[in-house]
Each structure stands twice: as structure tokens, then as C-alpha cells.
Design a protein around this motif. Structure first.
Motif, PDB file in Angstrom:
ATOM      1  N   LYS A 131      29.631  35.584  46.629  1.00 54.85           N
ATOM      2  CA  LYS A 131      30.037  36.903  46.123  1.00 54.85           C
ATOM      3  C   LYS A 131      28.909  37.818  45.666  1.00 54.85           C
ATOM      4  O   LYS A 131      28.988  39.034  45.835  1.00 54.85           O
ATOM      5  CB  LYS A 131      31.071  36.757  45.020  1.00 54.85           C
ATOM      6  CG  LYS A 131      30.598  36.054  43.770  1.00 54.85           C
ATOM      7  CD  LYS A 131      31.753  35.949  42.779  1.00 54.85           C
ATOM      8  CE  LYS A 131      31.337  35.231  41.520  1.00 54.85           C
ATOM      9  NZ  LYS A 131      32.468  35.101  40.597  1.00 54.85           N
ATOM     10  N   ASP A 132      27.844  37.268  45.096  1.00 57.78           N
ATOM     11  CA  ASP A 132      26.751  38.124  44.623  1.00 57.78           C
ATOM     12  C   ASP A 132      25.605  38.211  45.634  1.00 57.78           C
ATOM     13  O   ASP A 132      24.603  38.869  45.375  1.00 57.78           O
ATOM     14  CB  ASP A 132      26.198  37.581  43.302  1.00 57.78           C
ATOM     15  CG  ASP A 132      27.254  37.584  42.204  1.00 57.78           C
ATOM     16  OD1 ASP A 132      28.062  38.527  42.180  1.00 57.78           O
ATOM     17  OD2 ASP A 132      27.288  36.622  41.412  1.00 57.78           O
ATOM     18  N   LYS A 133      25.775  37.551  46.785  1.00 57.44           N
ATOM     19  CA  LYS A 133      24.660  37.434  47.728  1.00 57.44           C
ATOM     20  C   LYS A 133      24.859  38.206  49.020  1.00 57.44           C
ATOM     21  O   LYS A 133      23.915  38.421  49.767  1.00 57.44           O
ATOM     22  CB  LYS A 133      24.447  35.953  48.060  1.00 57.44           C
ATOM     23  CG  LYS A 133      24.105  35.098  46.840  1.00 57.44           C
ATOM     24  CD  LYS A 133      24.147  33.630  47.181  1.00 57.44           C
ATOM     25  CE  LYS A 133      23.934  32.780  45.927  1.00 57.44           C
ATOM     26  NZ  LYS A 133      24.402  31.411  46.105  1.00 57.44           N
ATOM     27  N   VAL A 134      26.113  38.616  49.317  1.00 54.47           N
ATOM     28  CA  VAL A 134      26.368  39.335  50.564  1.00 54.47           C
ATOM     29  C   VAL A 134      26.804  40.764  50.269  1.00 54.47           C
ATOM     30  O   VAL A 134      27.183  41.103  49.148  1.00 54.47           O
ATOM     31  CB  VAL A 134      27.449  38.619  51.416  1.00 54.47           C
ATOM     32  CG1 VAL A 134      26.972  37.238  51.859  1.00 54.47           C
ATOM     33  CG2 VAL A 134      28.782  38.513  50.667  1.00 54.47           C
ATOM     34  N   ASP A 135      26.757  41.609  51.306  1.00 54.83           N
ATOM     35  CA  ASP A 135      27.137  43.016  51.149  1.00 54.83           C
ATOM     36  C   ASP A 135      28.634  43.233  51.335  1.00 54.83           C
ATOM     37  O   ASP A 135      29.213  44.160  50.773  1.00 54.83           O
ATOM     38  CB  ASP A 135      26.371  43.873  52.164  1.00 54.83           C
ATOM     39  CG  ASP A 135      24.869  43.780  51.945  1.00 54.83           C
ATOM     40  OD1 ASP A 135      24.413  44.155  50.854  1.00 54.83           O
ATOM     41  OD2 ASP A 135      24.152  43.309  52.863  1.00 54.83           O
ATOM     42  N   LEU A 136      29.245  42.384  52.156  1.00 59.23           N
ATOM     43  CA  LEU A 136      30.679  42.499  52.401  1.00 59.23           C
ATOM     44  C   LEU A 136      31.219  41.180  52.940  1.00 59.23           C
ATOM     45  O   LEU A 136      30.447  40.260  53.246  1.00 59.23           O
ATOM     46  CB  LEU A 136      31.005  43.643  53.363  1.00 59.23           C
ATOM     47  CG  LEU A 136      30.536  43.555  54.820  1.00 59.23           C
ATOM     48  CD1 LEU A 136      31.413  44.461  55.696  1.00 59.23           C
ATOM     49  CD2 LEU A 136      29.076  43.994  54.976  1.00 59.23           C
ATOM     50  N   PHE A 137      32.545  41.096  53.045  1.00 57.43           N
ATOM     51  CA  PHE A 137      33.213  39.911  53.584  1.00 57.43           C
ATOM     52  C   PHE A 137      33.968  40.288  54.852  1.00 57.43           C
ATOM     53  O   PHE A 137      34.548  41.375  54.939  1.00 57.43           O
ATOM     54  CB  PHE A 137      34.209  39.337  52.566  1.00 57.43           C
ATOM     55  CG  PHE A 137      33.562  38.657  51.395  1.00 57.43           C
ATOM     56  CD1 PHE A 137      33.294  37.297  51.427  1.00 57.43           C
ATOM     57  CD2 PHE A 137      33.210  39.380  50.255  1.00 57.43           C
ATOM     58  CE1 PHE A 137      32.700  36.661  50.347  1.00 57.43           C
ATOM     59  CE2 PHE A 137      32.613  38.760  49.171  1.00 57.43           C
ATOM     60  CZ  PHE A 137      32.350  37.384  49.216  1.00 57.43           C
ATOM     61  N   VAL A 138      33.963  39.370  55.814  1.00 63.37           N
ATOM     62  CA  VAL A 138      34.726  39.547  57.039  1.00 63.37           C
ATOM     63  C   VAL A 138      35.635  38.335  57.221  1.00 63.37           C
ATOM     64  O   VAL A 138      35.174  37.192  57.134  1.00 63.37           O
ATOM     65  CB  VAL A 138      33.798  39.658  58.262  1.00 63.37           C
ATOM     66  CG1 VAL A 138      34.605  39.542  59.551  1.00 63.37           C
ATOM     67  CG2 VAL A 138      33.042  40.968  58.247  1.00 63.37           C
ATOM     68  N   VAL A 139      36.920  38.584  57.444  1.00 65.21           N
ATOM     69  CA  VAL A 139      37.852  37.512  57.816  1.00 65.21           C
ATOM     70  C   VAL A 139      38.291  37.835  59.242  1.00 65.21           C
ATOM     71  O   VAL A 139      38.905  38.874  59.481  1.00 65.21           O
ATOM     72  CB  VAL A 139      39.070  37.438  56.881  1.00 65.21           C
ATOM     73  CG1 VAL A 139      39.841  36.147  57.135  1.00 65.21           C
ATOM     74  CG2 VAL A 139      38.650  37.518  55.416  1.00 65.21           C
ATOM     75  N   GLU A 140      37.951  36.970  60.197  1.00 66.39           N
ATOM     76  CA  GLU A 140      38.152  37.326  61.607  1.00 66.39           C
ATOM     77  C   GLU A 140      38.868  36.237  62.407  1.00 66.39           C
ATOM     78  O   GLU A 140      39.016  35.101  61.961  1.00 66.39           O
ATOM     79  CB  GLU A 140      36.796  37.642  62.258  1.00 66.39           C
ATOM     80  CG  GLU A 140      35.841  36.461  62.316  1.00 66.39           C
ATOM     81  CD  GLU A 140      34.719  36.657  63.326  1.00 66.39           C
ATOM     82  OE1 GLU A 140      34.827  37.501  64.227  1.00 66.39           O
ATOM     83  OE2 GLU A 140      33.728  35.904  63.220  1.00 66.39           O
ATOM     84  N   THR A 141      39.302  36.658  63.603  1.00 66.98           N
ATOM     85  CA  THR A 141      39.959  35.768  64.574  1.00 66.98           C
ATOM     86  C   THR A 141      41.180  35.086  63.972  1.00 66.98           C
ATOM     87  O   THR A 141      41.455  33.925  64.249  1.00 66.98           O
ATOM     88  CB  THR A 141      38.961  34.705  65.127  1.00 66.98           C
ATOM     89  OG1 THR A 141      37.645  35.255  65.182  1.00 66.98           O
ATOM     90  CG2 THR A 141      39.360  34.264  66.521  1.00 66.98           C
ATOM     91  N   MET A 142      41.907  35.807  63.149  1.00 69.91           N
ATOM     92  CA  MET A 142      43.065  35.223  62.480  1.00 69.91           C
ATOM     93  C   MET A 142      44.325  35.383  63.321  1.00 69.91           C
ATOM     94  O   MET A 142      44.481  36.362  64.052  1.00 69.91           O
ATOM     95  CB  MET A 142      43.263  35.874  61.114  1.00 69.91           C
ATOM     96  CG  MET A 142      42.072  35.689  60.164  1.00 69.91           C
ATOM     97  SD  MET A 142      41.740  33.972  59.729  1.00 69.91           S
ATOM     98  CE  MET A 142      42.986  33.718  58.468  1.00 69.91           C
ATOM     99  N   SER A 143      45.217  34.404  63.172  1.00 63.55           N
ATOM    100  CA  SER A 143      46.482  34.414  63.906  1.00 63.55           C
ATOM    101  C   SER A 143      47.684  34.481  62.962  1.00 63.55           C
ATOM    102  O   SER A 143      48.690  35.109  63.268  1.00 63.55           O
ATOM    103  CB  SER A 143      46.561  33.148  64.774  1.00 63.55           C
ATOM    104  OG  SER A 143      47.784  33.048  65.422  1.00 63.55           O
TER     105      SER A 143
END
Length: 282
Positions: A131-143
């Protein structure tokens, strides 16, 4: 950071898996483990995408959760994956790092036995590390929309970073688990994600109807990260039937219509992202 989506067309990276197979990854190997065993390969892939014009790179952590990697040091894999991506950004002097999160690997109730709370906890653990180390979150390829909801809530309730979500649809505009496109739009807008759309499963040309519905019914920035066309087996090797030029030209047409976040999935490489960046410049 959230202004990023409002100000310009955002270019995402291309496929990680395709680039890894091009670099010798064997079928059955855990691609995320290369963060620990061969970080230079991952660094060079990130750098090649940034050099090709990507604004955002996805960490090599798609399956790095305690279910899919229960017999592996998945926490170290996540930490190292973030570190490698950030070092590539530093080396290039530009770019943002997104923690890449995929499906857990078990079906949620009622399709399977995993509870919503258990799924939430799996994603929460990933978020807490990053949480404090990345610029954003991606949740992908979800069904499964229910699983995607668990992931988004885990991010929203344990982080203040922006969120991109993408599901994989077929030409009937439903996911493998039966989720309609409109249901994803309504649910993700309601949960307050920052951008949403589709990735994987189809090539750019097959996305026409999906794009039209997204443009008509979605009020958020729209994300497209399609495959390099449809897979074709040639001499026992999986290849894709759309080259860089055709891919970029089709994607540029969608950008003209109003799509504002673009990249590539299976079959795409740094050459695809370079051509895409070139086509949509300005």
C-alpha cells in the motif's frame, strides 16, 4: 495521481507472460518466482515497456497470493516485484508502478467453497504489503464479479491509492462466470474505482460492441488491454494473428471514440506498446 486519468490518454504496458516466454520461461514454471530467481529479466521487461512509451507498468505479481503460491515465498515475491518495477521507473526517469492482482485461484460461493470474507483477506494481505510502495492497484483478468468486489473492497478499505479494474469478456459481453458487462460497470462505479474496462480473451477488433457499451454506459475512464488478436497454433507454438501495426491502428480508433487508458495483454510485446504510443501521440 488521480488526475492522471483526467489529463491525457494513459498508456499501460503489454503482456508480462509473453515477454517471459520470449525470455525462456518454461510451461508450468511460476512466472512470479523470477522476481527472486532472475530479477534482471523482469527489470529489462519493465524498462522495455517504459522505453516504448508506457506510463504505467504492472508488477510481476499477478498470481502472488497465499492460495496460488501457498508453497512459495509469495510475500517476498510481492516485495521484490515492487522493488524491481520501481527501479525500472527510476532508471527511465518516468512511469508509475501498479500492483498487479489476478484471481485467487479458487471459486467463491456459491460456485465454489471459498467465502467472500476469505477472499477479502487474501487480497487484503497483498494490499497491506504494497500500500505505501506502489502508485496504484490493478485487479485484472477477472471473471467473477463477486471476487472482484472482494478485491476492490480490500484495496479501498486498506489503502488510499487509485484502482483500475478489468474483467475478461467474450463476444457475448459476458465473462466466463456469466457476469454481464453492464453489471460490472454498475458495480465498479458504485464501489468508486478510478478506471474500469476489459483485458485479455479477445483481440482489438472483437471488442467493438463492448467498447460501444462502455462508452455509452460508463462515466469513468475506460481501460482497454486486449490480446494481440486470437491465438493460433503454428508448429505447436501459440502465436497471435494481429501484428503491431494493426493492433495500434485499431486501438487508436477506440481512443478517438473516447477510450482513455490503453495497453496490451497476451501476445503483445514492447513493440506493440511502442507502435501504440506512436499512433496516439497528441
Amino acid at each position: 495521481m488521480k488526475d492522471l486519468f483526467a489529463k491525457k490518454v494513459v498508456v499501460l504496458d503489454g503482456a508480462m507472460g509473453t515477454m517471459l516466454f520470449n525470455n525462456g520461461l518454461k510451461v508450468g514454471e511460476k512466472p512470479e518466482m523470477l522476481n527472486l530467481t532472475n530479477p534482471d529479466i523482469i527489470f529489462n521487461i519493465h524498462k522495455s515497456y517504459l522505453d516504448s512509451g508506457a506510463d504505467v507498468i504492472y508488477t510481476n505479481t499477478f498470481g502472488a497470493n497465499k492460495i496460488k503460491m501457498k508453497n512459495y515465498p509469495y510475500k517476498e515475491v510481492i516485495e521484490k516485484g515492487i522493488e524491481i518495477a520501481k527501479s525500472a521507473v527510476k532508471s527511465c526517469g518516468h512511469g508509475l508502478v501498479a500492483l498487479d492482482m489476478g484471481s485467487i485461484g479458487e471459486l467463491l460461493e456459491p460456485l465454489g467453497s471459498m467465502t467472500f470474507d476469505s477472499a477479502y483477506d487474501v487480497y487484503k494481505e497483498m494490499v497491506e504489503i504494497a500500500k505505501d510502495k506502489v502508485d496504484l492497484f490493478v485487479v485484472e483478468t477477472m471473471s467473477d464479479l463477486y471476487e472482484l468486489k472482494a478485491a476492490v473492497l480490500a484495496i479501498k478499505e486498506n489503502s488510499n491509492r487509485p484502482i483500475i479494474t478489468t474483467m475478461s469478456f467474450d463476444e457475448s459481453m459476458r465473462t466466463f462466470a456469466g457476469c454481464p458487462l453492464e453489471a460490472m460497470i454498475a458495480t465498479m462505479e458504485g464501489l468508486g474505482v478510478d478506471a474500469l474496462g476489459v483485458n485479455c480473451s479477445l483481440g482489438p477488433k472483437q471488442l467493438g460492441n463492448i467498447v460501444n457499451v462502455l462508452l455509452k454506459k460508463c462515466s469513468l475512464p475506460i481501460v482497454l488491454k486486449p490480446n494481440a488478436g486470437l491465438p493460433v497454433i503454428r508448429n505447436g507454438v501459440t502465436e497471435y494473428d494481429v501484428d503491431e501495426e494493426e493492433f495500434a491502428a485499431t486501438m487508436a480508433e477506440y481512443v478517438k471514440k473516447g477510450v482513455s487508458v490503453v495497453g496490451g495483454c497476451c501476445g503483445t510485446t514492447d513493440k506493440y506498446i511502442a507502435k501504440l504510443s506512436e499512433k496516439i501521440k497528441g
